[in-house]
Design a protein around this motif. Sequence first.
Motif, mmCIF file in Angstrom:
data_model
loop_
_atom_site.group_PDB
_atom_site.id
_atom_site.type_symbol
_atom_site.label_atom_id
_atom_site.label_comp_id
_atom_site.label_asym_id
_atom_site.label_seq_id
_atom_site.Cartn_x
_atom_site.Cartn_y
_atom_site.Cartn_z
ATOM 1 N N THR A 67 1.998 -6.456 9.708
ATOM 2 C CA THR A 67 1.965 -5.145 9.044
ATOM 3 C C THR A 67 3.331 -4.478 9.155
ATOM 4 O OG1 THR A 67 -0.385 -4.840 9.538
ATOM 5 C CG2 THR A 67 0.886 -2.870 8.985
ATOM 6 N N VAL A 68 3.834 -4.030 8.022
ATOM 7 C CA VAL A 68 5.099 -3.290 7.986
ATOM 8 C C VAL A 68 4.769 -1.830 7.703
ATOM 9 C CG1 VAL A 68 7.321 -2.992 6.841
ATOM 10 C CG2 VAL A 68 6.374 -5.301 7.169
ATOM 11 N N ASN A 69 5.010 -0.971 8.658
ATOM 12 C CA ASN A 69 4.711 0.460 8.501
ATOM 13 C C ASN A 69 5.863 1.152 7.782
ATOM 14 O OD1 ASN A 69 2.106 0.615 9.851
ATOM 15 N ND2 ASN A 69 3.242 0.121 11.724
ATOM 16 N N LEU A 70 5.821 1.052 6.462
ATOM 17 C CA LEU A 70 6.892 1.597 5.630
ATOM 18 C C LEU A 70 6.272 2.248 4.396
ATOM 19 C CD1 LEU A 70 10.016 1.711 5.145
ATOM 20 C CD2 LEU A 70 9.741 -0.410 3.833
ATOM 21 N N PRO A 71 6.330 3.564 4.291
ATOM 22 C CA PRO A 71 5.762 4.242 3.114
ATOM 23 C C PRO A 71 6.443 3.777 1.833
ATOM 24 C CG PRO A 71 6.212 5.818 4.871
ATOM 25 C CD PRO A 71 6.852 4.535 5.273
ATOM 26 N N PHE A 72 5.637 3.571 0.782
ATOM 27 C CA PHE A 72 6.184 3.081 -0.484
ATOM 28 C C PHE A 72 7.004 4.149 -1.188
ATOM 29 C CE2 PHE A 72 6.004 2.708 -5.092
ATOM 30 C CZ PHE A 72 6.555 1.454 -5.263
ATOM 31 N N SER A 73 8.079 3.702 -1.794
ATOM 32 C CA SER A 73 8.891 4.572 -2.632
ATOM 33 C C SER A 73 9.564 3.719 -3.692
ATOM 34 C CB SER A 73 9.953 5.304 -1.798
ATOM 35 O OG SER A 73 10.723 6.163 -2.613
ATOM 36 N N ASN A 74 9.529 4.156 -4.923
ATOM 37 C CA ASN A 74 10.094 3.389 -6.027
ATOM 38 C C ASN A 74 11.602 3.616 -6.095
ATOM 39 O OD1 ASN A 74 10.636 2.013 -8.370
ATOM 40 N ND2 ASN A 74 9.165 3.126 -9.651
ATOM 41 N N ASP A 75 12.292 3.086 -5.085
ATOM 42 C CA ASP A 75 13.743 3.213 -5.068
ATOM 43 C C ASP A 75 14.357 2.040 -4.306
ATOM 44 O OD1 ASP A 75 13.593 3.807 -2.254
ATOM 45 O OD2 ASP A 75 13.236 5.912 -2.745
ATOM 46 N N LEU A 76 15.670 1.936 -4.383
ATOM 47 C CA LEU A 76 16.382 0.802 -3.804
ATOM 48 C C LEU A 76 16.333 0.809 -2.272
ATOM 49 C CD1 LEU A 76 17.784 -1.530 -5.185
ATOM 50 C CD2 LEU A 76 19.981 -0.391 -4.812
ATOM 51 N N HIS A 77 16.283 1.981 -1.683
ATOM 52 C CA HIS A 77 16.224 2.055 -0.217
ATOM 53 C C HIS A 77 14.945 1.395 0.303
ATOM 54 C CE1 HIS A 77 16.729 3.540 3.848
ATOM 55 N NE2 HIS A 77 15.508 4.055 3.808
ATOM 56 N N TYR A 78 13.821 1.648 -0.359
ATOM 57 C CA TYR A 78 12.559 1.025 0.052
ATOM 58 C C TYR A 78 12.650 -0.494 -0.098
ATOM 59 C CZ TYR A 78 7.720 -0.576 -0.067
ATOM 60 O OH TYR A 78 6.557 -1.269 0.175
ATOM 61 N N SER A 79 13.147 -0.960 -1.237
ATOM 62 C CA SER A 79 13.254 -2.405 -1.480
ATOM 63 C C SER A 79 14.107 -3.077 -0.417
ATOM 64 C CB SER A 79 13.852 -2.658 -2.862
ATOM 65 O OG SER A 79 13.071 -2.057 -3.869
ATOM 66 N N GLN A 80 15.226 -2.454 -0.064
ATOM 67 C CA GLN A 80 16.108 -3.011 0.954
ATOM 68 C C GLN A 80 15.427 -3.020 2.320
ATOM 69 O OE1 GLN A 80 19.797 -0.891 1.532
ATOM 70 N NE2 GLN A 80 20.788 -2.618 2.555
ATOM 71 N N SER A 81 14.745 -1.937 2.659
ATOM 72 C CA SER A 81 14.087 -1.835 3.970
ATOM 73 C C SER A 81 12.980 -2.871 4.123
ATOM 74 C CB SER A 81 13.520 -0.428 4.163
ATOM 75 O OG SER A 81 14.539 0.538 4.147
ATOM 76 N N LEU A 82 12.147 -3.038 3.087
ATOM 77 C CA LEU A 82 11.073 -4.030 3.156
ATOM 78 C C LEU A 82 11.653 -5.440 3.214
ATOM 79 C CD1 LEU A 82 8.090 -4.697 3.201
ATOM 80 C CD2 LEU A 82 8.054 -4.593 0.700
ATOM 81 N N SER A 83 12.691 -5.702 2.444
ATOM 82 C CA SER A 83 13.333 -7.020 2.454
ATOM 83 C C SER A 83 13.869 -7.341 3.844
ATOM 84 C CB SER A 83 14.471 -7.059 1.424
ATOM 85 O OG SER A 83 13.976 -6.862 0.119
ATOM 86 N N GLN A 84 14.478 -6.377 4.493
ATOM 87 C CA GLN A 84 14.997 -6.578 5.850
ATOM 88 C C GLN A 84 13.868 -6.903 6.823
ATOM 89 O OE1 GLN A 84 17.096 -2.883 6.463
ATOM 90 N NE2 GLN A 84 19.038 -3.685 5.671
ATOM 91 N N PHE A 95 0.857 -1.186 0.000
ATOM 92 C CA PHE A 95 0.000 0.000 0.000
ATOM 93 C C PHE A 95 0.895 1.238 0.000
ATOM 94 C CE2 PHE A 95 -2.474 -3.320 2.062
ATOM 95 C CZ PHE A 95 -3.727 -3.191 1.470
ATOM 96 N N ARG A 96 0.274 2.393 -0.078
ATOM 97 C CA ARG A 96 1.057 3.624 -0.124
ATOM 98 C C ARG A 96 1.849 3.859 1.166
ATOM 99 N NH1 ARG A 96 1.037 7.461 -3.600
ATOM 100 N NH2 ARG A 96 -0.957 6.762 -4.525
ATOM 101 N N ASN A 97 1.238 3.562 2.315
ATOM 102 C CA ASN A 97 1.877 3.887 3.589
ATOM 103 C C ASN A 97 2.330 2.674 4.395
ATOM 104 O OD1 ASN A 97 1.608 6.771 3.373
ATOM 105 N ND2 ASN A 97 -0.594 6.481 3.742
ATOM 106 N N TYR A 98 1.975 1.488 3.965
ATOM 107 C CA TYR A 98 2.367 0.285 4.704
ATOM 108 C C TYR A 98 2.241 -0.932 3.791
ATOM 109 C CZ TYR A 98 -2.635 -0.775 5.071
ATOM 110 O OH TYR A 98 -3.942 -1.057 4.776
ATOM 111 N N SER A 99 2.661 -2.083 4.296
ATOM 112 C CA SER A 99 2.509 -3.347 3.571
ATOM 113 C C SER A 99 1.949 -4.399 4.517
ATOM 114 C CB SER A 99 3.849 -3.832 3.010
ATOM 115 O OG SER A 99 4.339 -2.952 2.030
ATOM 116 N N THR A 100 1.163 -5.306 3.967
ATOM 117 C CA THR A 100 0.665 -6.450 4.724
ATOM 118 C C THR A 100 1.415 -7.692 4.253
ATOM 119 O OG1 THR A 100 -1.537 -5.486 4.977
ATOM 120 C CG2 THR A 100 -1.339 -7.861 5.279
ATOM 121 N N VAL A 101 1.920 -8.471 5.206
ATOM 122 C CA VAL A 101 2.712 -9.666 4.886
ATOM 123 C C VAL A 101 2.015 -10.894 5.460
ATOM 124 C CG1 VAL A 101 4.975 -10.772 5.048
ATOM 125 C CG2 VAL A 101 4.802 -8.266 5.044
#
Length: 367
Positions: free
Chosen positions: A103-120, A83-89
């Motif tokens: 629930t991961v409270n992480l705002p979406f952003s189309n960049d590598l920092h977001y991908s790394q943060s969600l992966s972690q 979602f725009r402001n979080y993700s459900t896993v």
Amino acid sequence: MQSIQHSNYSNIYHLLYKNEKLSKQDIADSLDLSLPTVSSNLQKLLDRGLIIKNGQLKSTIGRRATAYSIEPNVSLSLGVEIFRNYSTVTILNLRHEVLAVHTVNLPFSNDLHYSQSLSQQLLILIQNKGYKSEQFIGVGIGIQGLISNDGTTILYGKILDSTGMKASNFSQFLPFPVTFFHDADCVAVAENAYHAMDGIFMSIGEHLGTAIIINGSILKSPSGRDGTMEHITLDSVNGRVCYCGRKGCIETYCSLSSLLKPNETLSSFFTELQHSKTEIVDRFHKYLKLLAESIYNLHMFVDIPIVIAGQLTKYMNVETMNVIKKYLKDYSVFPEDEEYLRLGHVVDHAVAIGAAIPGIEARIEEI
């Protein structure tokens, strides 16, 4: 000879997968195999941790037979809805049982920092739940957008500005593969796993998404535009403006964004509806009428069942469905011998659940 042996091994596993538990004799009778062949293959499956001995089966005569079942947690799959402001896993096992929702409270952003943060965050969740990374088949990510058929690229993602994002942005930080899926496809897959049927699936959430299942599989096109019926129009001249830039798309009449006012939640809306608040009742019936008109247009496109799915499903009931069916009868220009409208069953986290299922199905197919 080797292929026959593997076939027996595979057939026994798949028979167990389709049943809760079976005895050696049950397996032998079902597959027309000798008991020594069954015993040999069961031992191989036990040694590899794919099945377990699961108690004993009831018997009216003689000794009770040992029961065998698959080990559902030997392989697991992650599903993510962004979602725009979080993700459900979600974490699913081979039986499609949901073992965890997070629930991961992480705002979406189309960049590598977001991908790394969600992966972690995914790796932390796995560790916190006591699982091992080696158990995981992979992660499926459901997102609003058009996806390449190989699941590696978001071809068009206007809602979240995700166009061009690559699955490899995530997989480089994870020890298992990552695949993108259109969120509406995920909902259809989740519903089909719960109750197998071909049909058009209308995923009604903040936005409307559509998907078609034919012969048990999502209908795919080379362009990734296999499920964009939400942009069929009711009024292309004077209709409501859609995020796609056109007017009158059924997205603007059937999505929850079209039903709810700013800062209004789905739960608060239906609480007010239960209290028969006049403005709420009128708004809901107007919504249902437009939803019915949209459903009928899809019905004219192809005569297969149409399933109302997604977040709205949780708040629908027999009375509401009957209202829609009455509108459909009013719209109908041809005799209708059978009802074609269905209500979905997966009321929570359907996208995240559906995103995890393709990996499971691929794993089962490999055995």
